[in-house]
Enzyme design. Sequence first.
Site, PDB file in Angstrom:
ATOM      1  N   CYS A  50       0.820  -1.211   0.000  1.00  0.00           N
ATOM      2  CA  CYS A  50       0.000   0.000   0.000  1.00  0.00           C
ATOM      3  C   CYS A  50       0.856   1.263   0.000  1.00  0.00           C
ATOM      4  O   CYS A  50       0.388   2.330  -0.388  1.00  0.00           O
ATOM      5  CB  CYS A  50      -0.969   0.007   1.182  1.00  0.00           C
ATOM      6  SG  CYS A  50      -0.171  -0.008   2.798  1.00  0.00           S
ATOM      7  N   GLY A 190      -9.375  -9.745   5.538  1.00  0.00           N
ATOM      8  CA  GLY A 190      -8.003 -10.227   5.409  1.00  0.00           C
ATOM      9  C   GLY A 190      -7.150  -9.876   6.614  1.00  0.00           C
ATOM     10  O   GLY A 190      -7.662  -9.590   7.708  1.00  0.00           O
TER      11      GLY A 190
END
Length: 427
Positions: A50, A190
């Site tokens: 990310c 997740g």
Amino acid sequence: MNIAVVGLSHKTAPVEIREKLSIQEAKLEEALTHLRSYPHIEEVTVISTCNRLEIYAVVTDTEKGVVEITQFLSETGNIPLATLRRYLFTLLHEDAVRHLMRVAAGLESLVLGEGQILAQVRTTHKLGQKYKGVGRLLDRLFKQAITAGRRVRTETDIGTGAVSISSAAVELVHRQVDLSSQKTVIIGAGKMACLLVKHLLAKGATDITIVNRSQRRSQDLANQFPQAQLTLCPLTDMFTAIAAGDIVFTSTGATEPILNCENLTGCVINRKSLMLVDISVPRNVAADVHAMEQVRAFNVDDLKEVVAQNQASRRQMARQAEALLEEEIAAFDLWWRSLETVPTISSLRSKVEDIREQELEKALSRLGSEFAEKHQEVIEALTRGIVNKILHEPMVQLRAQQDIEARKQCLRSLKMLFDLEVEEQFG
């Protein structure tokens, strides 16, 4: 050949740019195959998280290889080269090696010392091997970097008390509202969602709903927190859950925004506010939600202020980590430089072997066929043994020579004295 890294990170590019270049695991094989098709790229693998997208490559021509990687990124993100170059960094040779070591140690992370990046580096190495991108050089480099990251975490305290993206996101919300009185929704089930639940519970949250496409994954997550009594909601009821919630965290692998101004309008009717915290890259929440009066929206780039307060106390630990990294960098550099000897040694062995075979053939022809057939194996072994013993000690000393200039001088002398033709492979 040389090592290069071309990429961008939270330090050089905003999330709007990073998300365009994010490479999901499902697309990695295609990306590596494309990159390896370029004429000047020998080995390649990609770290995509990310907060960073970095392409590590072994290139036969540094300048041309970097141009090829940059062109690939421009095409992948559909970003004009002139725009893209403003956000990219390029590191070569030892700088590229040092950078990967720092990344694996968590020293380049938004959250200094965070542990998740080491697992991501390990995954990058494994997938690079699986998809035939990683060869001899990158294999050794990534193994050394993983060793470096592991040493930093076991031999220093940098990982102790480090905030993570998930904990920073929860802290951002906690500073603004009392979580114990809020209805919280997490979209995704997740690893990041699991960490969100952990930190939310630690901050007093009691009403948490998990929204996910896979009911099994939602249940697996809930099983890790039996005391929390999480509410599980199918993706088809996502907007119902959002409408009932006060705070929404998004953490999915979607490549396009799943929430935007249009589909959220019905969720904010007759309510004062809705807080959205998007920790996904690519973003799960479209930028147009900022125009909605009732919505306060945050993404990963908004976490920097929260993280900064955790950084100052960790600077001394980072200095300790950097000292360890220098040891691992030196170890890799010593191995890498030793590869310079390989072409010369191979050329010398080949030349000496040609001489041995020619002289052996002459000797056997003089001795006659009857003697040759009877004793050829013995004479063959004798000549090989002599050659190996003569070459062994010089080759060992050459490989062990740590003084780079001294080793180069030895190589030059060997080439001149034996008139060797050597194809240069490393520089």
